[in-house]
Design an enzyme around this catalytic site. Structure first.
Site, PDB file in Angstrom:
ATOM      1  N   CYS A   1      16.940  11.990 -18.734  1.00  0.00           N
ATOM      2  CA  CYS A   1      16.196  10.743 -18.502  1.00  0.00           C
ATOM      3  C   CYS A   1      14.692  11.009 -18.466  1.00  0.00           C
ATOM      4  CB  CYS A   1      16.649  10.073 -17.205  1.00  0.00           C
ATOM      5  SG  CYS A   1      16.395  11.079 -15.717  1.00  0.00           S
TER       6      CYS A   1
ATOM      7  N   GLU B   1      15.873   7.793 -22.787  1.00  0.00           N
ATOM      8  CA  GLU B   1      17.043   8.623 -22.486  1.00  0.00           C
ATOM      9  C   GLU B   1      17.405   9.370 -23.767  1.00  0.00           C
ATOM     10  OE1 GLU B   1      20.237   9.067 -19.303  1.00  0.00           O
ATOM     11  OE2 GLU B   1      18.403   7.870 -19.337  1.00  0.00           O
TER      12      GLU B   1
END
Length: 364
Positions: free
Chosen positions: A322, A356
């Site tokens: 992330c 992501e």
């Protein structure tokens, strides 16, 4: 505040992210990224809002992260349709009920693709029995929108009207998986993109065999979808709440080859190295596992040095990130022993700078 959030702008912002990631990882000679887009609107299954009181009126507000300016929010185009419907219905229902609106300062929504909704109401007051009665009536009133549960929170107080979780159903490659998602615990916010992430990882490990070790396994999001590709799966997770949910999800999906142990990746590394013995591992023979594949989905800080050394022992590494910056730092170490076979960009957070990514590495 939300003028940029429009389907006409979606493709341009996705292309911008792809270009930024290509430039960031240009030193690694990565394969072309596989792109996994989001739907352009109503993609978030979670949202939280502050509540502003102005005379007899009350409404939701959000703050600009840079200027700290507050904005009234009557609709939130990135949130699910279920959340948008509940936002309006909740305000209308509590506006004339002093017990429910007095000292209310925040409302959190958690929705699912399966149509369930959980509403958490946060207060600067203690919640009385009268509040609970009013909240039960509110739950009944909002049930016309969806199956809904309510939680009241105050200092050292949590009142649950029915239950504090939802049950999500995700479709991965034509198969449905059920996941308990508990209030205040981590879940992937963009369920549609999460389904694509799971399918990507599932296809990357098809017929892999051997055993899978997953660090930071959460509520079993990846472990459960990938279990069919492996002989055994061992997941580690530090959060007690997430471990309990993972155990429930294993049972709900009738899976018999997953074990979850509550420990951090650092502790697991120490156990693997024989540096420490843990009572939580008394029932596990770590030497019996076939350490061929590891999956990591770390927090924004990425993998610490010891965890990098741990995952380098595996032939295949599936790394979900992330935070591209910490992924870049970790890759600088991992490419000494492994080759990047696949690079993916998952647009979990459209119209933001957050990205992501997924990387699959195999031993050289």
């Amino acid at each position: 505040m939300f003028s940029h959030i429009h389907p006409d702008n979606y493709q341009a912002q996705l292309s911008k992210k792809l270009q930024a990631m290509t430039e960031l990882f240009s030193d690694f000679n990565l394969p072309a990224a596989d792109l996994y887009p989001s739907v352009p609107l109503n993609f978030r299954q979670r949202a939280e809002f502050r509540v502003w009181h102005e005379g007899d009126d009350l409404y939701y507000i959000m703050f600009d992260s840079k200027t700290k300016q507050k904005f009234r929010v009557d609709e939130f185009p990135v949130a699910s349709e279920l959340i948008n419907n509940a936002m309006k219905a909740l305000i209308a229902a509590i506006k004339d009920h002093k017990e429910l609106r007095f000292k209310l300062f925040q409302v959190d929504f958690l929705s699912t693709l399966s149509g369930e909704l959980l509403i958490s109401m946060l207060y600067h007051k203690q919640l009385s029995e009268n509040w609970q009665n009013e909240a039960e009536n509110l739950k009944a009133q909002l049930s016309s929108i969806a199956p809904v549960d309510i939680i009241g929170r105050a200092k050292k107080q949590k009142v649950i009207i029915n239950k504090d979780y939802v049950m999500e159903s995700l479709n991965v490659g034509g198969k449905n998986y059920v996941y308990q998602q508990v209030e205040n615990s981590f879940t992937q916010p963009n369920a549609g993109v999460n389904e694509q992430m799971l399918l990507w990882a599932q296809q990357a490990t098809e017929k892999a065999g051997g055993d899978l070790i997953e660090l930071y396994c959460g509520n079993g999001n990846f472990s459960i979808a990938l279990a069919e590709n492996f002989d055994r799966v061992l997941g580690t997770e530090i959060s007690k709440t997430s471990v309990r949910s993972a155990q429930i999800n294993i049972s709900e999906n009738n899976i018999d080859n997953i074990d979850i142990v509550r420990m951090s990746s650092e502790e697991f590394s120490q156990a693997m190295n024989g540096e420490r013995k843990f009572r939580r591992l008394e029932d596990f023979d770590l030497t019996a596992y076939n350490y061929d594949t590891v999956l990591v989905d770390p927090p924004r800080a990425g993998l610490d040095v010891d965890s990098v050394e741990l995952v380098r022992r595996f032939n295949k590494i599936i790394y979900i990130s992330c935070n591209p910056e910490t992924l870049k730092d970790n890759l600088a170490l991992l490419v000494d022993t492994h080759t990047v076979e696949n690079f993916a960009l998952f647009d979990q957070f459209p119209y933001t700078d957050h990205v992501e990514t997924g990387v699959i590495l195999t031993r050289k």
